[in-house]
Design a protein around this motif. Structure first.
Motif, PDB file in Angstrom:
ATOM      1  N   VAL A 169      -5.069 -15.889  51.838  1.00 34.67           N
ATOM      2  CA  VAL A 169      -4.337 -14.613  51.902  1.00 34.67           C
ATOM      3  C   VAL A 169      -5.327 -13.497  52.227  1.00 34.67           C
ATOM      4  O   VAL A 169      -6.360 -13.353  51.569  1.00 34.67           O
ATOM      5  N   ARG A 187      -1.699 -15.902  55.269  1.00 37.19           N
ATOM      6  CA  ARG A 187      -0.728 -14.895  54.827  1.00 37.19           C
ATOM      7  C   ARG A 187      -1.461 -13.567  54.650  1.00 37.19           C
ATOM      8  O   ARG A 187      -2.693 -13.517  54.688  1.00 37.19           O
ATOM      9  N   VAL A 206       5.190  -7.949  55.924  1.00 36.40           N
ATOM     10  CA  VAL A 206       4.499  -8.698  54.863  1.00 36.40           C
ATOM     11  C   VAL A 206       4.592  -7.863  53.587  1.00 36.40           C
ATOM     12  O   VAL A 206       4.933  -6.684  53.639  1.00 36.40           O
ATOM     13  N   LEU A 222       1.627 -16.150  47.011  1.00 33.43           N
ATOM     14  CA  LEU A 222       1.709 -16.606  48.404  1.00 33.43           C
ATOM     15  C   LEU A 222       0.899 -17.869  48.639  1.00 33.43           C
ATOM     16  O   LEU A 222       1.254 -18.710  49.468  1.00 33.43           O
TER      17      LEU A 222
END
Length: 224
Positions: A169, A187, A206, A222
């Motif tokens: 992430v 992500r 997002v 996530l």
């Protein structure tokens, strides 16, 4: 480093871990003054800021700067920023979040468009370097995109530490951070405390958060 549990955070530096808004806006206005442009407020900066940076200047000038103008503005910006960044510190709570993530056995790194030679001593000076398995700043000319930089960063992490892009992430303060994450199959979580307005960040699609603590909680979710 201990056993890793798979989740990895790639942190942005400027405007995310490093709270340098005052130096950024001052440096931007110093660069504008070179072209006879009026200074802008932080609110206007956040509403208009984008990358690559010449595009940001185009929004304010009504045209792209010439190569000569860009060179002068870029040099002025970096000279002013270097002088004034000394008054800036880490974002509130950042050091504890970094230590907590590491002590949980997870890995993290820094990827920044700030020059690598300036970035590394700055990170070291805050006593947080040991929390990261890799710190990468920009090594080429300024004004480029973060996506290619991210590709190299992730390739190095995968090779050395077995980092999985699908469980990675990116936490940053700009739309470009989310674009770079998507580019490598990672992500992203975007933080409103830096260079972009909440409205412009929400357009990216997002999660958008107001604190780094929220960003880390969202990153855990996530990456699960």
């Amino acid at each position: 480093m201990g056993k890793q549990t798979g989740a990895h955070i790639v942190w942005d530096w400027n405007g995310t871990l490093f709270h340098d808004n005052d130096a950024i806006i001052g440096a931007t206005n110093a660069a504008f003054a070179e072209l006879g442009l009026a200074p802008i407020t932080m609110e206007r900066y956040r509403a208009l800021y984008c990358v690559p940076v010449p595009k940001f200047y185009e929004r304010l000038l009504g045209r792209l700067p010439t190569e000569a103008e860009w060179a002068v503005m870029d040099e002025t910006f970096h000279r002013y920023y270097t002088e004034h960044r000394v008054g800036c510190g880490l974002t509130v709570g950042a050091a504890d979040l970094l230590a907590g993530w590491r002590s949980a056995g997870r890995s993290q790194s820094i990827l920044s468009m700030y020059g690598h030679e300036e970035l590394v001593p700055l990170v070291r000076g805050f006593g947080i370097e040991a929390h990261f398995i890799r710190v990468d700043g920009r090594t080429g000319p300024s004004g480029g995109s973060k996506a290619e930089h991210m590709t190299r960063h992730l390739a190095a992490l995968t090779g050395v530490a077995g980092v999985d892009p699908a469980r990675t992430v990116v936490i940053g303060d700009a739309a470009d951070d989310a674009v770079a994450a998507r580019h490598v199959g990672a992500r992203a979580v975007l933080y409103t405390g830096g260079s972009h307005s909440r409205a412009s960040l929400e357009e990216v699609g997002v999660p958008v958060v107001d604190t780094l603590a929220e960003a880390v909680v969202e990153a855990e979710r996530l990456a699960a």
